[in-house]
Design an enzyme around this catalytic site. Structure first.
Site, PDB file in Angstrom:
ATOM      1  CB  CYS A 168      -5.545   8.618   2.486  1.00  0.00           C
ATOM      2  SG  CYS A 168      -5.462   7.707   1.198  1.00  0.00           S
TER       3      CYS A 168
ATOM      4  CG  HIS B 122      -1.856   9.914   7.329  1.00  0.00           C
ATOM      5  ND1 HIS B 122      -3.207   9.405   6.884  1.00  0.00           N
ATOM      6  CD2 HIS B 122      -1.032   9.382   5.729  1.00  0.00           C
ATOM      7  CE1 HIS B 122      -3.083   8.966   5.842  1.00  0.00           C
ATOM      8  NE2 HIS B 122      -1.842   8.524   5.139  1.00  0.00           N
TER       9      HIS B 122
ATOM     10  CG  HIS C 124      -3.882   3.566   4.439  1.00  0.00           C
ATOM     11  ND1 HIS C 124      -4.788   4.315   4.998  1.00  0.00           N
ATOM     12  CD2 HIS C 124      -2.773   4.413   3.996  1.00  0.00           C
ATOM     13  CE1 HIS C 124      -4.866   5.694   5.049  1.00  0.00           C
ATOM     14  NE2 HIS C 124      -3.972   5.957   3.984  1.00  0.00           N
TER      15      HIS C 124
END
Lengths: 415, 384
Positions: free
Chosen positions: A162, A295, A330
């Site tokens: 990620c 994030h 996400h």
């Protein structure tokens, strides 16, 4: 050491295709999180994702490209074409060995491997289609892009989970600064796929309906998909062609927690180190930072760790922070590339995109969240946080052109 | 490129585990005659006629890592972690798995190439999801499906926290990993980096090569991991490390096929440009290259393109070795196997798998080449 500029960006996202539609939606606080349509998610007890509903491959790829590509490559190709157009550069100018392509991803062509596996499971090894096999492999993403644009330099995939977008952008900067490339097409892509979705559900990481980063009652992440591509150019190359410079990439910081494969380190030492290195590599102190694109996954552990990073690096100064994952979910490997595009737009507009669904402050996440509606503010320097699976931490620094010191004057860190 | 020093070598391969075992096997002509393809152990290969892979024989990670915490790790991760530990130990960065000052966890990083991730994990979970129910997939095994998982575990097991970078560029990945490690060392982001590649045998990988007819054409699959300890010269000097070789140049290139429908493509031009770029990066002339550790694997179109490019740039007489004749097509680890071969050659180990030419008595410079399957090629230059 050379300055590296961003001169074009391209986006495929669940809230819009192209930089303008994407950022306008972000600024409005529009959610792209909807019930999953591409597979039956209901048995898993989680039905929502940031799934892209209106991306038509044929609008962006030639018929031959469409035959060669899986969905992840197709989204990357579309985003690259948008970025090249946005950069105002004739594609033929990108032909040759001085253009490289560096792309991040987590799973790459996940639909291709799923189709191969499903055929194998159902019909044995004779059922596996020979023509499909060469289409699998995360290696292929930058190959497809290089092929489409005629780039002949490095073609590299950085599977950095990620944080992959920041890794690709950072390495793109390194390639230009070390003289190995003039232009790097950098970014990341990820597609929504059943196995990955199921895996996150089984890990207990997925929220039932929405993603609420930094909120006291947050219940986890929402899986998303998309592609974000950026055109990185050396200063000399950009000046020579009179390019409109959108932003400068300062530096980036990498560390690895070396702690746990899925959980961030509770003391956030690695992610604090990554942010400090990004500042150091950019030649600035924390007082220069105006905004942090988080994030912000909406999981309990991530948001706690990220809040700790903010307080450790900025001390008492409450730097505004916001997580787009509340709107697009996400997007895994693509997340930090999409966030990088948003950072560029924040620098251009002074708009900090909001964190939607923020209702109850978490006293343990004592950060200045841009809650529910966008905020206007100073935007000379912004940071892009990515704190990923595998303990991969990458923080990138973006700035308005002319704000950062000359990289040649920035002292290298003695490791 | 600012030269960096190779101070250690960690190897898990079909022909040997550990630097010395690998070197001894490299120069053993008997091994070459009886290439170490053997009955497949890592999966049930009874459905395939004469399936043979150069697997790491009797691989026992517990011997190196202890037996705790191995249960949910896949084969790829175990191969990589063992190679990383062996490399760090060989370099003297670690002893008895503890850092030896001035080496520290925050000063040492990992850069690892892998081409196909853990197909073992992906196919296992796909099977559970398809044949049973997605609700039953084992969450402890899900992380293995993510492409940087093995690399991440290397940092966890070996406490290497300076940075961790996973790269994927097919057969060229391990050489591209050298370019990544170079920029990180040059920018002071780490004192030392364990750099290389890993690939694990799995039924899915075997099936893909089998279906594409690549095995009938003469290649055979291998597996393994090689991690080289690569350090900034000042750090290697400071800690009095042994110097196995210097990395002095890197080059890479991509060339697309003209045929729109073609995917798999061997490009002589890309290989030539990669070699030329590596020479330029090292400020060396073609005539200074003593030997080549190539990626020649038995796949004819690729071997011809690679050898053609090598001869075009370096001349017909240059000595070319094909370590894959011993270790098999190891894909993401392939370039690292060839790097290990080149390091050995520079240290006086003459590989038995020489394709053409004869090496000078004293090998001082070695080129390592890799050809990708899609028109990509990379090259790295080493010297004593």
């Amino acid at each position: 050491m050379k300055r590296v500029f961003i001169t074009g960006v391209g986006v495929v996202s669940s809230i819009g295709l192209g930089r303008r539609a994407f950022f306008d939606a972000l600024a409005r606080g529009q959610s792209g999180i909807t019930p999953v349509e591409s597979f039956d998610a209901a048995p898993l007890g989680r039905e929502f994702a940031g799934e892209i509903k209106d991306f038509k491959v044929e609008d962006h790829l030639t018929a031959a490209e469409a035959r060669r590509s899986g969905r992840c490559s197709a989204m990357s190709l579309a985003a690259m074409r948008m970025a090249v157009a946005d950069a105002g550069i004739a594609p033929e100018k990108l032909r040759g060995p001085r253009t490289s392509v560096v792309l991040g991803t987590t799973m790459g062509e996940a639909d291709v491997i799923a189709n191969l596996d499903h055929a194998w499971i159902a019909g044995g090894h004779g059922a596996v289609r020979r023509t499909l096999l060469p289409k699998y492999g995360s290696t292929l993403l930058p190959i497809h892009l290089a092929r489409a644009i005629g780039a002949q330099g490095m073609v590299l995939t950085m599977p950095a989970a990620c944080a992959a977008g920041n890794y690709a952008i950072g390495f793109g900067v390194d390639l230009i600064r070390s003289g190995r490339a003039d232009v790097v097409i950098a970014g990341a892509a990820e597609m929504l796929q059943q196995l990955q979705f199921s895996g996150f559900v089984r890990l207990g990481a997925v929220s039932p309906h929405r993603c609420q980063p930094f909120d006291l009652n947050r219940q986890g992440l929402i899986v998303g998909e998309g592609a974000g591509l950026l055109i990185l150019e050396s200063e000399a190359h950009a000046v020579k062609r009179n390019a409109a410079v959108q932003a400068e990439v300062g530096g980036y910081g990498l560390t690895c927690d070396g702690y746990h494969i899925t959980r961030p380190h509770p003391e956030a030492a690695g992610s604090v180190g990554a942010m400090r290195r990004a500042l150091e590599h950019s030649g600035i102190g924390p007082e220069m930072v105006d905004f942090v694109n988080a994030h912000g996954t909406g999981t309990r552990a991530n948001d706690l760790a990220e809040a700790k990073v903010m307080s450790d690096v900025f001390g008492g100064r409450r730097v505004p922070i916001s997580s787009m994952k509340s709107m697009i979910g996400h997007c895994m490997g693509a997340a930090s590339a999409l966030e990088a595009v948003a950072c560029v737009m924040t620098l251009e507009t002074g708009i900090y995109p909001p964190t939607i669904g923020y209702e109850t402050p978490d006293p343990q996440c004592d950060v200045d969240v841009v809650a529910n509606t966008a905020r206007k503010g100073k935007a000379d320097v912004v940071l892009n946080n990515s704190l990923a699976f595998g303990g991969y931490n990458a923080v990138a620094c973006f700035a308005r052109p002319g704000v950062l010191p000359d990289p040649a004057q920035v002292k290298r860190r003695a490791a | 490129m600012t030269p960096h020093i190779i101070t250690g070598l960690g190897v898990c391969s079909a022909i040997g585990t550990g630097r010395e075992a690998f070197f001894r096997a490299l120069e053993n002509p008997t091994l070459l005659r009886n290439a170490p393809r053997r009955k497949v152990e890592s999966f049930d290969a009874s459905q395939y006629d004469d399936a043979a892979i150069a697997e790491v024989p009797d691989f026992d990670p517990a011997k190196y890592l202890g037996d705790k915490g191995l249960r949910t790790l896949d084969r790829l991760t175990k191969l990589l972690v063992v190679a990383t530990r062996l490399g760090a130990t060989d370099a003297g960065l670690k002893k008895d798995n503890l850092y030896v000052p001035p080496a520290t966890p925050d000063g040492v990083g990992v850069v690892c190439s892998n081409a196909y991730g853990s197909l073992e994990a992906i196919t296992e979970l796909d099977r559970v999801a398809k044949l049973e129910d997605a609700r039953y997939i084992n969450p402890a095994k899900f992380p293995n499906t993510v492409a940087n998982s093995a690399s991440g575990y290397a940092s966890i097991w070996e406490e290497m926290r300076a940075l961790n970078v996973a790269v994927s560029d097919g057969n060229c990945g391990a050489l591209d990993a050298i370019a990544c490690a170079d920029v990180h060392l040059a920018n002071g982001r780490a004192d030392a980096i364990l750099v290389g590649g890993a690939e694990a045998a799995s039924e899915a990988l075997y099936l893909a090569f089998h279906r594409l007819g690549m095995l009938e054409a003469g290649a055979f699959l291998g597996e393994g991991a090689v991690m080289l300890a690569m350090e900034r010269a000042d750090f290697a000097t400071k800690r009095g490390a042994k110097r196995l070789a210097e990395i002095v140049g890197f080059g890479t290139a991509f060339d697309a096929p003209e045929n729109e429908t073609q995917m798999i493509f061997a490009s002589t031009d890309a290989m030539k440009r990669a070699i030329a770029a590596a020479l330029e990066d090292a400020s060396m002339r073609a005539g200074e290259v003593d030997v080549v550790a190539s990626g020649v694997s038995g796949l004819k179109p690729f071997d011809m393109a690679e050898l053609g490019a090598i001869c075009d740039v370096l001349g017909e007489d240059v000595c070319v070795a094909a370590p894959k004749a011993l270790v098999g097509e190891t894909l993401g680890a392939g370039g690292a196997m060839a790097l290990a071969c080149a390091v050995g050659w520079l240290g006086g180990i003459t590989p038995s798998a020489v394709q053409s030419g004869s090496a000078p008595d004293r090998v001082r410079t070695a080129l390592v080449t890799s050809m990708g399957y899609y028109g990509n090629a990379s090259a790295v230059l080493l010297r004593v």
